[in-house]
Design a protein around this motif. Sequence first.
Motif, PDB file in Angstrom:
ATOM      1  N   VAL A 474     -10.291  30.280  89.131  1.00  9.84           N
ATOM      2  CA  VAL A 474      -9.879  31.262  88.129  1.00  9.84           C
ATOM      3  C   VAL A 474      -8.722  30.662  87.332  1.00  9.84           C
ATOM      4  CG1 VAL A 474      -8.950  33.567  87.728  1.00  9.84           C
ATOM      5  CG2 VAL A 474     -10.596  33.188  89.586  1.00  9.84           C
ATOM      6  N   VAL A 475      -8.879  30.649  86.012  1.00  6.25           N
ATOM      7  CA  VAL A 475      -7.874  30.013  85.147  1.00  6.25           C
ATOM      8  C   VAL A 475      -7.294  31.036  84.165  1.00  6.25           C
ATOM      9  CG1 VAL A 475      -7.391  28.174  83.500  1.00  6.25           C
ATOM     10  CG2 VAL A 475      -9.112  27.827  85.279  1.00  6.25           C
ATOM     11  N   PRO A 476      -6.063  31.494  84.394  1.00  4.49           N
ATOM     12  CA  PRO A 476      -5.389  32.271  83.348  1.00  4.49           C
ATOM     13  C   PRO A 476      -4.935  31.301  82.258  1.00  4.49           C
ATOM     14  CG  PRO A 476      -3.980  32.049  85.300  1.00  4.49           C
ATOM     15  CD  PRO A 476      -5.276  31.382  85.628  1.00  4.49           C
ATOM     16  N   VAL A 477      -5.429  31.512  81.042  1.00  2.68           N
ATOM     17  CA  VAL A 477      -5.150  30.561  79.965  1.00  2.68           C
ATOM     18  C   VAL A 477      -3.657  30.490  79.673  1.00  2.68           C
ATOM     19  CG1 VAL A 477      -5.489  30.111  77.516  1.00  2.68           C
ATOM     20  CG2 VAL A 477      -7.423  30.775  78.933  1.00  2.68           C
ATOM     21  N   ASN A 478      -2.991  31.642  79.724  1.00  2.00           N
ATOM     22  CA  ASN A 478      -1.566  31.691  79.403  1.00  2.00           C
ATOM     23  C   ASN A 478      -0.861  32.530  80.455  1.00  2.00           C
ATOM     24  OD1 ASN A 478       0.979  31.872  78.358  1.00  2.00           O
ATOM     25  ND2 ASN A 478       0.361  32.614  76.331  1.00  2.00           N
ATOM     26  N   ASP A 505      -5.541  28.885  89.265  1.00  5.18           N
ATOM     27  CA  ASP A 505      -4.656  27.870  88.700  1.00  5.18           C
ATOM     28  C   ASP A 505      -3.468  28.583  88.050  1.00  5.18           C
ATOM     29  OD1 ASP A 505      -3.365  25.741  87.582  1.00  5.18           O
ATOM     30  OD2 ASP A 505      -5.186  24.762  86.855  1.00  5.18           O
ATOM     31  N   ASP A 506      -2.446  28.816  88.859  1.00  5.21           N
ATOM     32  CA  ASP A 506      -1.272  29.582  88.424  1.00  5.21           C
ATOM     33  C   ASP A 506      -0.168  28.681  87.878  1.00  5.21           C
ATOM     34  OD1 ASP A 506      -0.886  28.403  90.894  1.00  5.21           O
ATOM     35  OD2 ASP A 506       0.394  29.990  91.662  1.00  5.21           O
ATOM     36  N   ARG A 507      -0.490  27.420  87.612  1.00  9.76           N
ATOM     37  CA  ARG A 507       0.527  26.507  87.092  1.00  9.76           C
ATOM     38  C   ARG A 507       0.901  26.860  85.650  1.00  9.76           C
ATOM     39  NH1 ARG A 507      -2.229  20.826  87.627  1.00  9.76           N
ATOM     40  NH2 ARG A 507      -3.957  22.082  86.801  1.00  9.76           N
ATOM     41  N   LYS A 508       2.119  26.567  85.304  1.00 11.58           N
ATOM     42  CA  LYS A 508       2.575  26.761  83.918  1.00 11.58           C
ATOM     43  C   LYS A 508       2.253  25.498  83.130  1.00 11.58           C
ATOM     44  CE  LYS A 508       6.215  30.114  84.962  1.00 11.58           C
ATOM     45  NZ  LYS A 508       5.685  30.430  86.297  1.00 11.58           N
ATOM     46  N   GLU A 509       0.963  25.241  82.992  1.00  7.50           N
ATOM     47  CA  GLU A 509       0.467  24.064  82.289  1.00  7.50           C
ATOM     48  C   GLU A 509      -0.379  24.504  81.101  1.00  7.50           C
ATOM     49  OE1 GLU A 509       0.964  20.944  82.544  1.00  7.50           O
ATOM     50  OE2 GLU A 509       1.620  20.461  84.585  1.00  7.50           O
ATOM     51  N   PRO A 511      -3.683  24.863  78.803  1.00  4.81           N
ATOM     52  CA  PRO A 511      -5.079  25.080  79.212  1.00  4.81           C
ATOM     53  C   PRO A 511      -5.863  23.780  79.334  1.00  4.81           C
ATOM     54  CG  PRO A 511      -4.442  26.671  77.535  1.00  4.81           C
ATOM     55  CD  PRO A 511      -3.312  25.712  77.654  1.00  4.81           C
ATOM     56  N   GLY A 512      -5.615  22.820  78.404  1.00  2.92           N
ATOM     57  CA  GLY A 512      -6.351  21.557  78.455  1.00  2.92           C
ATOM     58  C   GLY A 512      -6.143  20.803  79.748  1.00  2.92           C
ATOM     59  N   VAL A 513      -4.925  20.813  80.272  1.00  3.66           N
ATOM     60  CA  VAL A 513      -4.621  20.143  81.540  1.00  3.66           C
ATOM     61  C   VAL A 513      -5.380  20.818  82.675  1.00  3.66           C
ATOM     62  CG1 VAL A 513      -2.799  19.648  83.221  1.00  3.66           C
ATOM     63  CG2 VAL A 513      -2.363  19.347  80.762  1.00  3.66           C
ATOM     64  N   LYS A 514      -5.374  22.154  82.665  1.00  8.51           N
ATOM     65  CA  LYS A 514      -6.074  22.899  83.721  1.00  8.51           C
ATOM     66  C   LYS A 514      -7.572  22.632  83.683  1.00  8.51           C
ATOM     67  CE  LYS A 514      -2.721  26.703  83.919  1.00  8.51           C
ATOM     68  NZ  LYS A 514      -2.537  28.168  83.879  1.00  8.51           N
ATOM     69  N   GLY A 530      -8.151  35.087  79.331  1.00 10.68           N
ATOM     70  CA  GLY A 530      -7.152  34.897  78.278  1.00 10.68           C
ATOM     71  C   GLY A 530      -7.056  36.116  77.384  1.00 10.68           C
ATOM     72  N   PRO A 531      -6.035  36.152  76.556  1.00  8.52           N
ATOM     73  CA  PRO A 531      -5.843  37.314  75.670  1.00  8.52           C
ATOM     74  C   PRO A 531      -7.061  37.596  74.803  1.00  8.52           C
ATOM     75  CG  PRO A 531      -3.905  35.901  75.648  1.00  8.52           C
ATOM     76  CD  PRO A 531      -4.953  35.165  76.412  1.00  8.52           C
ATOM     77  N   LYS A 532      -7.703  36.554  74.291  1.00  6.09           N
ATOM     78  CA  LYS A 532      -8.841  36.762  73.392  1.00  6.09           C
ATOM     79  C   LYS A 532     -10.020  37.397  74.123  1.00  6.09           C
ATOM     80  CE  LYS A 532     -12.035  34.367  70.310  1.00  6.09           C
ATOM     81  NZ  LYS A 532     -12.481  33.050  69.763  1.00  6.09           N
ATOM     82  N   THR A 533     -10.369  36.861  75.308  1.00  7.18           N
ATOM     83  CA  THR A 533     -11.515  37.401  76.048  1.00  7.18           C
ATOM     84  C   THR A 533     -11.215  38.808  76.562  1.00  7.18           C
ATOM     85  OG1 THR A 533     -10.750  36.241  78.043  1.00  7.18           O
ATOM     86  CG2 THR A 533     -12.458  35.164  76.739  1.00  7.18           C
TER      87      THR A 533
END
Length: 573
Positions: A474-478, A505-509, A511-514, A530-533
Amino acid sequence: MRVSKLYAPTLREVPAEAEVVSHQLMLRAGFMRKAAGGIYTYLPLAWRVLKKIERIVREEMDAKGSQELLMPIVQPAEIWQESGRWDVYGAEMFRLQDRHNRCFCLGPTHEEMVTTLIRGDVRSYRQLPLSVYQIQNKYRDERRPRFGLMRGREFIMKDAYSFDRDEAGLDKSYQDMYDAYTNIFTRCGLNFRPVEADSGAIGGSGSHEFMVIADSGEAEIVFCTSCDYAANVEKAELFPLEAQEEAMLTKEEVVTPDCKTIADVCAYLKLPVDHSVKAVAYNSEKGLILCFVRGDHEVNEIKVINTCGVIDLEMATEEQLAAAGTVGGYMGPVGIDNKKVIVVVDATVMKMHNVCCGANKEGYHFINVNPGRDFTPTYVADIRLIQEGDPCPHCGGAVSKARGIEVGQVFKLFTKYSSALKATYLDENGKEQPMVMGCYGVGVSRTMAAAIEQNYDDNGIIWPIEIAPYHVLVVPVNTKDEASAAKAEEIYMQLKKVGLETVIDDRKERPGVKFKDADLIGYPLRVVVGPKTLTEGKLEVKIRKTGEIRYLPLDGDYVQDIKNIIAELAFSK
């Protein structure tokens, strides 16, 4: 698991030492780290994959009635001396002495150990059949460890052993294990093929290897395009090729200056290559072995070893050739004293007429040599390597070649070890009989590497769902956007609750890195929040295997939808 806590240190550059894809990707994706040549530490992601492979192995072995145990890695020399293998196993065996100068080895395999174990407890036919297995580290001091887990000095292996009353019982045990292995590698999501194989140092006379089909495979296999025959090229048996009948001509010695190769000789004499004989010379513990095959064929060293009953071969030196009365580049079977030298001639050569071969002196060859009339070999045998297009030994159809990675092998040992180690039982009449044995190995760590060799792209690993370290990322974009971070956390917890192996992926990185790390590690599903979805009321789900992106409605049962996608991946081979 949270990526911020996950011990999976990824690398952006390909390590210089890594030659094959699995080695490169397992280092880059944080699955393992090198401790020494051929020895690796498995990091948490790799350990999860290994445990899944082991679970599949255990389930299939248990289903066949085999019982798990654990034997010592350190084995006393005495049992290897009793079997006769201590002095002949070779330099691959790690040998050591304790403080009392007693000799031991680190187990490369466990035939001696298990046979001496069983002989101490099994006395009657009523206790047979019996099958046991273990999953354990094995040790082989490879001369040149390479290709990461493909050829290591320490590796994880499942080895099983069957004990039966007779060969009929062994046939059943062997088939049970063959079927279990078919199930194991199918469940691991691999494209594989069982092939006939040579038994090698293990011994016995019946064996199959289970080969994962991959261009990077060290082994070469052949398979028939007309029937189900398949074999390792070292094992593939060949019928002698018939030559067109010719009247025997008179043998002649001809000058062939600076012609040390078959191509040079045939070009100089204007002869077709298939009318020439190629020579290869080896040294062995039994002395010099001269091998002869048709000019367009290659010598199969394994067949030579089996034909001559030797342990190992190395290329002969010029001094050894000179002592035998010949010279490199001009070797031939005519005039060689096969009381001093072992002469092995391929069966196809014995069907040829008026051939060209070396005259055993610098700058000269014979023409119009006829086998039987002009020379008599020590052995006539099938010693050539099979080639693309050769006739299938089962049906006569043409064979094709492919490369494969050996991940498992099954052997019929018969009484090789039980006779040497006196593992006997009393039959119904009270008569002592040797137990009839089989042994069966799965390279657990090699299976993990083979899965990568068969499943990857330019971005990283594509794990079969059955052995992937986790199912979903699960990837939170921001992570700074509270709404999407909270929704990602909610989805993460929901997926965990229904039993899906999930990472967030809770890193403060960025999105491209994730995304790059996700593809490199090979998570089968990536769920992006992400906010858009969120504004659009949907989730973005990317399937790593196909690259397909699906959008799931947030107001629907997206958890079940994700479970359904995983089920699809599990059944799509």
